[in-house]
Design a protein around this motif. Sequence first.
Motif, PDB file in Angstrom:
ATOM      1  N   HIS A  88     -17.260   7.964  -8.839  1.00 24.33           N
ATOM      2  CA  HIS A  88     -16.408   8.992  -9.444  1.00 24.33           C
ATOM      3  C   HIS A  88     -15.238   8.372 -10.212  1.00 24.33           C
ATOM      4  O   HIS A  88     -14.691   9.003 -11.114  1.00 24.33           O
ATOM      5  N   PHE A  91     -16.861   7.254 -13.470  1.00 24.63           N
ATOM      6  CA  PHE A  91     -17.583   8.370 -14.079  1.00 24.63           C
ATOM      7  C   PHE A  91     -17.204   8.598 -15.540  1.00 24.63           C
ATOM      8  O   PHE A  91     -18.063   8.796 -16.397  1.00 24.63           O
ATOM      9  N   SER A 203     -27.102  10.091 -11.033  1.00 23.83           N
ATOM     10  CA  SER A 203     -26.287  11.133 -10.402  1.00 23.83           C
ATOM     11  C   SER A 203     -26.887  11.627  -9.094  1.00 23.83           C
ATOM     12  O   SER A 203     -26.163  12.071  -8.203  1.00 23.83           O
ATOM     13  N   ASN A 207     -23.677  11.084  -7.190  1.00 22.79           N
ATOM     14  CA  ASN A 207     -23.007  12.382  -7.010  1.00 22.79           C
ATOM     15  C   ASN A 207     -23.837  13.279  -6.107  1.00 22.79           C
ATOM     16  O   ASN A 207     -23.846  14.501  -6.251  1.00 22.79           O
ATOM     17  N   GLY A 210     -22.904  16.795  -4.680  1.00 24.13           N
ATOM     18  CA  GLY A 210     -21.893  17.418  -5.542  1.00 24.13           C
ATOM     19  C   GLY A 210     -20.619  17.746  -4.783  1.00 24.13           C
ATOM     20  O   GLY A 210     -20.214  17.031  -3.862  1.00 24.13           O
ATOM     21  N   GLU A 211     -20.011  18.849  -5.152  1.00 24.33           N
ATOM     22  CA  GLU A 211     -18.759  19.243  -4.503  1.00 24.33           C
ATOM     23  C   GLU A 211     -18.978  19.825  -3.114  1.00 24.33           C
ATOM     24  O   GLU A 211     -18.046  19.961  -2.334  1.00 24.33           O
ATOM     25  N   ASN A 214     -18.345  16.758  -1.199  1.00 26.91           N
ATOM     26  CA  ASN A 214     -17.034  16.158  -1.439  1.00 26.91           C
ATOM     27  C   ASN A 214     -15.998  16.678  -0.449  1.00 26.91           C
ATOM     28  O   ASN A 214     -15.998  17.852  -0.087  1.00 26.91           O
ATOM     29  N   ASP A 223     -21.493   6.699  -3.532  1.00 27.45           N
ATOM     30  CA  ASP A 223     -20.361   6.813  -4.466  1.00 27.45           C
ATOM     31  C   ASP A 223     -19.822   5.433  -4.840  1.00 27.45           C
ATOM     32  O   ASP A 223     -18.728   5.050  -4.439  1.00 27.45           O
ATOM     33  N   SER A 322     -17.095  14.586 -17.296  1.00 30.63           N
ATOM     34  CA  SER A 322     -15.959  13.969 -16.609  1.00 30.63           C
ATOM     35  C   SER A 322     -14.865  14.992 -16.325  1.00 30.63           C
ATOM     36  O   SER A 322     -14.281  15.016 -15.239  1.00 30.63           O
ATOM     37  N   ARG A 325     -15.918  17.449 -13.538  1.00 29.95           N
ATOM     38  CA  ARG A 325     -15.923  16.819 -12.220  1.00 29.95           C
ATOM     39  C   ARG A 325     -14.509  16.675 -11.687  1.00 29.95           C
ATOM     40  O   ARG A 325     -14.252  16.865 -10.494  1.00 29.95           O
ATOM     41  N   ASN A 329     -13.189  18.510  -8.353  1.00 27.79           N
ATOM     42  CA  ASN A 329     -12.620  17.712  -7.271  1.00 27.79           C
ATOM     43  C   ASN A 329     -11.294  18.303  -6.796  1.00 27.79           C
ATOM     44  O   ASN A 329     -11.056  18.465  -5.593  1.00 27.79           O
TER      45      ASN A 329
END
Length: 338
Positions: A88, A91, A203, A207, A210-211, A214, A223, A322, A325, A329
Amino acid sequence: MRKNLMTLSLCALALFLSFAGRTMDEGMWLLDTIGKLPVSEMKKHGLELTPEQIYSPNGPSLKDAIVLLGGGTSSFVSAEGLMVTNHHVAFGGIQSLSSVKEDYLKDGFWAKSREEELSTNYTAQIVTEIKDVTSEVLSAVNDTMSAEKRAAAIREKSREIENAAKGTSDLTCRVSDMYNGVSYYLFTFQALTDVRLVYAPPSAIGNYGGEVDNWIWPRHTGDFSIMRAYVGPDGKPAKYSKENVPYKPKVFLPISAAGYEEGSFAMIMGFPGRTFRYREASSVELSRDESLPLTVDLYRTRMEIIDNAGKADRVVAIKYASKVRGVANTYKNYLGTL
């Protein structure tokens, strides 16, 4: 697992330390206050380094292996300028190199030789000096000033200190406030502007989750990415050129293939964001009731707009990858804070 966590605060090298499984003794310290750390207690948990090996203003130390890269942390892991960082963190650089034809965000990238490494728009910054300039900065203010005039005077004095420290050198100098303006430090960086991408996972790995994944522990994301810093043939910072050579750091972190055992001593050094643990109750209340809910709603709307546009056009998705993301985040962080 017993852990000690050591962290460098963004634009400010600082230490975060905790002893799990016993009465908590934790906090964040700047590296120049390393003499105040409970070193004897840390050694009981497995620390083998001396304070001077962790931070020394007069010679090579662990801090020379830690790099501010793209707003995050990277670490030198070889004598040839190789750096390991988070996917990240890299990224934005990966996104800038990607296209529909060569979609490194989706498919990943691997340079099989140094000639195949890709030039990025990143700058690697290495701290060369830390200096307490609190008295100099605060000499520009007095108790009769309004909040606005005080802030303006501090900004002007900080710029004056930065310019004087930089002089005619190629160094980067920044004054950062600590503890919400209680103290001020001048950080001097060596900036390396030739940073190249060596490896980025696809990805689906970098990633993964994803979120949803996270800010949740344990994480399952691969990561990480690998980059390399270069300098001119004379060893000085230089813009990208085929003639440039890998940067040779004063210190790098050797990678062990032996792994670790449960209960092993762990120490982390890096550049995280700010801590707001010293906020007064009224400020916490304002964040809870107004600032955070408003920001969460705003960021949710921004993500929906960008996501919808990206679903219809991969070019748009790559262009805004970017940005979305970063927004996602912060959205997840603020939502969890609420």
